[in-house]
Design an enzyme around this catalytic site. Structure first.
Site, PDB file in Angstrom:
ATOM      1  N   SER A 155       2.040 -14.050  -6.832  1.00 40.54           N
ATOM      2  CA  SER A 155       2.701 -14.325  -8.103  1.00 40.54           C
ATOM      3  C   SER A 155       1.950 -13.586  -9.189  1.00 40.54           C
ATOM      4  O   SER A 155       0.777 -13.267  -9.033  1.00 40.54           O
ATOM      5  CB  SER A 155       2.672 -15.819  -8.392  1.00 40.54           C
ATOM      6  OG  SER A 155       1.350 -16.199  -8.694  1.00 40.54           O
ATOM      7  N   LYS A 156       2.657 -13.329 -10.290  1.00 42.96           N
ATOM      8  CA  LYS A 156       2.000 -12.509 -11.296  1.00 42.96           C
ATOM      9  C   LYS A 156       0.852 -13.254 -11.973  1.00 42.96           C
ATOM     10  O   LYS A 156       0.002 -12.638 -12.584  1.00 42.96           O
ATOM     11  CB  LYS A 156       2.999 -11.938 -12.299  1.00 42.96           C
ATOM     12  CG  LYS A 156       3.798 -12.921 -13.080  1.00 42.96           C
ATOM     13  CD  LYS A 156       4.657 -12.185 -14.102  1.00 42.96           C
ATOM     14  CE  LYS A 156       5.489 -13.134 -14.920  1.00 42.96           C
ATOM     15  NZ  LYS A 156       6.908 -13.066 -14.643  1.00 42.96           N
ATOM     16  N   ARG A 157       0.837 -14.567 -11.860  1.00 43.63           N
ATOM     17  CA  ARG A 157      -0.278 -15.295 -12.456  1.00 43.63           C
ATOM     18  C   ARG A 157      -1.557 -15.152 -11.624  1.00 43.63           C
ATOM     19  O   ARG A 157      -2.640 -15.032 -12.151  1.00 43.63           O
ATOM     20  CB  ARG A 157       0.066 -16.784 -12.610  1.00 43.63           C
ATOM     21  CG  ARG A 157       0.584 -17.128 -13.997  1.00 43.63           C
ATOM     22  CD  ARG A 157       1.065 -18.548 -14.076  1.00 43.63           C
ATOM     23  NE  ARG A 157       2.165 -18.795 -13.128  1.00 43.63           N
ATOM     24  CZ  ARG A 157       2.060 -19.560 -12.044  1.00 43.63           C
ATOM     25  NH1 ARG A 157       0.920 -20.161 -11.767  1.00 43.63           N
ATOM     26  NH2 ARG A 157       3.093 -19.726 -11.241  1.00 43.63           N
ATOM     27  N   THR A 160       0.306  -7.776  -9.759  1.00 45.79           N
ATOM     28  CA  THR A 160       1.610  -7.429  -9.202  1.00 45.79           C
ATOM     29  C   THR A 160       2.295  -6.268  -9.926  1.00 45.79           C
ATOM     30  O   THR A 160       3.293  -5.761  -9.428  1.00 45.79           O
ATOM     31  CB  THR A 160       2.566  -8.640  -9.237  1.00 45.79           C
ATOM     32  OG1 THR A 160       2.635  -9.101 -10.584  1.00 45.79           O
ATOM     33  CG2 THR A 160       2.090  -9.766  -8.346  1.00 45.79           C
TER      34      THR A 160
END
Ligand code: GLU
Length: 514
Positions: free
Chosen positions: A259-261, A265
């Protein structure tokens, strides 16, 4: 066989994500392999979150990766190309309205007047009763009079598509095999137009895939549960149903979803860190697919030649940054010197901008270094490996200067002798093959370990513990600067070995540890 037409359909609500890049690549490879058409469609209907900057980032990232598309926006100088356009969904809103109109006319869709509050209350009731949450169908069969009454209240309806109850929707996914999903698990009748007339994702995808004659929908596994809704929409519109291939998720090494968190990514971040597109594409292709042979290093053309959707894995693909770096290093080694120099320039420029180097090396200087540097670059950014060559005043951490097995006094003695030995050879010739033997002799005579002396010399002249081969480094640095830096290190060690009362607290610690 029908004409192969595949698409990548990103939403410009974030920068180009590596999952999207991998999906785009698989579509591209498949299209190129079979001589089909690769289409780029921008799904920009989420106006609140879509931005032009994200759109640009996605287009640029795709160009950088070399994923050329045959139809879509931003081809050459043209704003868009292709006979099935426009390729931006916000320019296709009349088509969604017309498609919704037809579904309404055929009673495959209906106006729903339920307010958000009412829907919310119903959902809470279902949750409390431990029932699956779904639209309860309250507006599915309104009479004309009931509708008029809601209209009179000033309610603005959404349009809902009828999901037939009790149906098994089955399809043969090229990657996942036979899939069956019960229509009762789809949450009830599906909103396709909001009350302001704007269309929703499932609807726009189905309308466009049909209108653009998409033959194969190749996308991430996260969309698998959407596919039955799309199939029902295709059926309702009388459109042929494309084939589906759902690609495995890309996972972190701990098998959690990327995930981008939690993970890096954005494709642009990899680019900024000095990954090159040849390697990045090569790596992405192997996320969920392999040639089935030992071949690992493949150009985009070679990948397209070998690509086969039927051999894509079902299991999640683990993103392994070390492997990516390894591949990147392999690809960097394959670059022509002048090409590599061009690609290194921006990275050298950032070192200069950050004051990590005092000047930019010339092309000739870089070219001369490539034989020892090229094979040591996992990324273009790791050109910082040789920053010490382009700084006037080198900063050396005295703690690094003293090898583990030595103390400051031993290091001082050794470096002084080494300095004189190097000065002596250098007067005659300044070649790596000339500098090395007398230093090795010195090591043997004194009963030292070569690693200890060479580490002290390396740190003295580069400030680093890891560099290209030491003697090549000396040659690149030049006779004078090598001696200058050795002298400076000797001076530093002298200060360290002075009587304790004259020594700084930091130096005292180093002496104790040594
Ligand atoms: N806009 C969707 C996304 O970015 C496209 C999904 C699809 O390929 O159908 O996830």
């Amino acid at each position: 066989m029908t004409q192969v037409r595949v698409r990548i359909a990103p939403s410009p609500t974030g920068p180009l994500h590596l999952g999207t890049a991998r999906t785009a690549l698989f579509n591209f490879l498949f299209a190129r392999h079979v001589g089909g058409t690769f289409i780029f469609r921008l799904e920009d209907t989420d106006q609140a979150r879509s931005t032009e900057a994200f759109e640009l980032d996605i287009l640029e990232g795709m160009h950088w990766l070399g994923l050329t598309w045959d139809e879509g926006p931003g081809i050459g100088d043209e704003p868009e190309r292709g006979a099935y356009g426009p390729y931006r969904q916000m320019q296709r809103t009349d088509r969604y309205a017309a498609a919704a109109r037809r579904l309404l006319d055929e009673d495959k869709a209906y106006y729903c007047y339920c307010t958000p509050d009412e829907l919310d209350a119903e959902r809470k009731r279902q949750e409390a009763a431990h029932q699956p949450t779904r639209y309860n169908g309250r507006c599915a069969h309104l009479t004309a009079a009931e509708r008029a009454a809601f209209e009179a209240e000033g309610r603005k309806p959404v349009v809902r598509f009828r999901i037939p109850p009790g149906r098994t929707i089955a399809f043969d996914d090229i990657v996942r095999g036979h899939v069956e999903i019960d229509s009762d698990a789809l949450g009830g009748d599906l909103v396709i137009l909001r009350s302001d007339g704007t269309p929703l994702y499932h609807f726009t995808v189905a309308v466009d895939d049909a209108a653009m004659a998409i033959s194969h929908v190749i996308r991430g596994e996260d969309h698998l549960s959407n596919t039955p809704k799309h199939i029902l929409l295709f059926e309702a519109m009388g459109a042929p149903i494309p084939l589906f291939a759902h690609l495995p998720l890309i996972l972190n090494p701990d098998r959690t979803k990327m995930s981008k968190r939690k993970s890096q990514t954005a494709v642009a971040d990899y680019r900024a860190q000095g990954f090159i597109p040849e390697a990045f594409v090569n790596y992405l292709a192997l996320l969920g697919w392999s040639t089935g042979t030992e071949e690992e290093i493949l150009s985009i053309e070679e990948l397209a030649e070998r690509f086969d959707l039927a051999t894509v894995n079902r299991a999640g693909a683990i993103f392994d940054r070390n492997r990516l770096e390894w591949l990147n290093g392999q690809w960097i080694r394959r670059l022509e010197p002048s090409d590599l120099i061009d690609r290194l320039r921006p990275f050298l420029q950032s070192l200069a901008d950050a004051d990590r180097i005092d000047r930019l090396p010339s092309d000739d200087e870089i070219r001369a270094l490539l034989p020892v540097v090229q094979e040591r670059l996992p990324t273009l950014a790791s050109v910082e490996l040789i920053d010490f060559l382009f700084v006037r005043e080198l900063t050396v951490d005295p703690g690094l200067l003293v090898p583990k097995r030595w103390d400051a006094a031993t290091t001082l003695g050794a470096l002084s002798i080494a300095r004189d030995t190097i000065a002596e050879v250098g007067r005659v010739s300044w070649e790596a093959e000339e500098i090395e033997p007398p230093l090795r002799e010195l090591v043997t005579d004194r009963g030292w370990k070569a690693g200890d002396l060479f580490m002290a010399v390396r740190v003295a002249i580069t400030g680093k513990t890891a560099t290209p081969p030491l003697f090549d480094v000396m040659v690149a640095l030049g006779y004078e600067r090598t001696l200058e830096r050795l002298d400076k290190a000797v001076g530093m060690l002298e200060a360290l070995t002075e009587p304790v009362e004259n020594v700084s607290p930091a130096a005292r610690t180093i002496r104790q540890e040594g």
